[in-house]
Design an enzyme around this catalytic site. Structure first.
Site, mmCIF file in Angstrom:
data_model
loop_
_atom_site.group_PDB
_atom_site.id
_atom_site.type_symbol
_atom_site.label_atom_id
_atom_site.label_comp_id
_atom_site.label_asym_id
_atom_site.label_seq_id
_atom_site.Cartn_x
_atom_site.Cartn_y
_atom_site.Cartn_z
ATOM 1 N N CYS A 208 80.805 19.229 -33.571
ATOM 2 C CA CYS A 208 79.378 19.157 -33.288
ATOM 3 C C CYS A 208 78.595 18.762 -34.537
ATOM 4 O O CYS A 208 78.944 17.816 -35.239
ATOM 5 C CB CYS A 208 78.936 20.497 -32.695
ATOM 6 S SG CYS A 208 77.323 20.501 -31.910
ATOM 7 N N SER A 209 77.534 19.497 -34.852
ATOM 8 C CA SER A 209 76.676 19.159 -35.980
ATOM 9 C C SER A 209 77.299 19.508 -37.327
ATOM 10 O O SER A 209 76.684 19.268 -38.377
ATOM 11 C CB SER A 209 75.322 19.855 -35.844
ATOM 12 O OG SER A 209 75.490 21.253 -35.731
#
Length: 337
Positions: free
Chosen positions: A113-114
């Site tokens: 993800c981030s």
């Protein structure tokens, strides 16, 4: 680092306050299951300081090591998790420096993800192809223009750098890493244990149309866009949209592409796909009816467009995302040729 056969591969998970718990627990479980089947992994959790780390949901996780306590020379695979807290973590000089050292020596460098924002802060190479959660792809492109950001894949491998989309995509990534290390049979056994796809069909675009949405900057274009959203199945030729906007067709074509980033026909198709996605998950109309109402004309045209744009068929999409079982009339054969 040099790995000796029979020694466990060290998987170091980097966490921080505000991390997404599934970014850690999902891949961690995949590696632990693989170790039960075939051995080969030892997982460690690293944070700025050893001790309790609070996730974005409030779950407390005990980090075994702080960055001042652990020499990253033993890291085989670095896994940087994501979550809202990454925006603060990527400005923590000590944490970024440790990630950079670990990344230089690790056989594989990965993010969920981030988490890619923290990897980027630690110095991902120019031109590296990466992915992240669709909602943060534009920010990643804007802040790190040297990276090649592809927001559709579930995960991306570029040499020894592996990055994945949001949350559960970390498990897809971990399964791919297990397959790379221990072979398909072990990865398949882990996927079966956890009731997962070994390779999930489709990309991120099957989950959210916000991947492509962009707002028009001027009133004439807003009028054209509003007309498309008001009735996706209506006729929306360039001439029709130009009439809504009060512009010439040529002027409409040029301004539409400049303000929304794609030509009118492509935008209309994506709005129709969004309408079809809602119809498939919220109702029980036959595919032919959905296709006509959403502007595709026939179920065959709907099928081909879904497969080209989303990587799945309408029936697969409906069965995956609707909350109730499909009705008997949803048995139209729509598998890609």
């Amino acid at each position: 680092m040099t790995w000796h056969r029979g020694a466990p591969r060290r998987i170091d998970f980097v966490v921080f306050d505000g991390f997404q718990p599934l970014d850690l627990t999902g891949p961690h479980e995949v590696f632990q299951r693989a170790a039960r089947h075939a051995g080969g992994y030892a997982c460690r959790t690293v944070a700025r300081r050893a001790g309790p780390v609070r996730s974005s949901s409030g779950l407390l996780v005990h980090a075994e090591y702080g960055v001042d306590d652990l020499d990253p020379a033993g890291t085989d695979t670095l896994v940087v998790v994501g979550g809202r807290g990454v925006d603060e973590a990527r400005h923590d000089e000590a944490l970024v420096a440790w990630v950079a050292r670990a990344a230089r020596g690790a056989r594989r460098v990965t993010s969920v993800c981030s988490g890619v924002f923290l990897l980027a802060a630690a110095g991902l190479p120019e031109g590296c192809r990466v992915t992240t959660h669709w909602a943060r792809a534009r920010q990643l492109t804007r802040e790190h223009p040297g990276l090649r950001v592809d927001c559709d894949p579930i995960f991306v491998r570029d040499g020894r750098v592996w990055t994945s989309a949001g949350v559960t995509a970390g498990m897809d990534l971990a399964l791919a890493l297990v397959e790379d290390d221990l072979g398909r049979d072990v990865a398949h056994a882990v996927a079966r244990d956890l009731v997962l796809f070994l390779r999930r069909p489709g990309g991120q675009s099957q989950f959210s149309v916000a991947l492509w949405s962009r707002q028009p900057a001027t009133d004439p274009l807003r009028a054209a866009v509003d007309a498309i959203h008001a009735d996706p199945g209506a006729r929306h030729s360039v001439a029709d949209l130009a009439a809504h906007a009060g512009l010439s067709p040529r002027h409409l074509q040029r301004r539409f592409t400049a303000e929304l980033g794609l030509p009118p026909a492509a935008y209309v198709e994506l709005v129709r796909i969004e309408a079809a996605q809602r119809a498939l998950t919220e109702g029980d109309e036959p595919l032919e009816a959905v296709a006509r109402r959403c502007g595709f004309g026939t179920a065959e045209s709907l099928r081909r467009t879904f497969h080209r744009r989303l990587g799945v068929t309408p029936s697969d999409y409906r069965s995956r995302f609707r909350s109730t079982a499909p009705r008997p009339h949803d048995t139209l054969e729509d598998h890609p040729a």
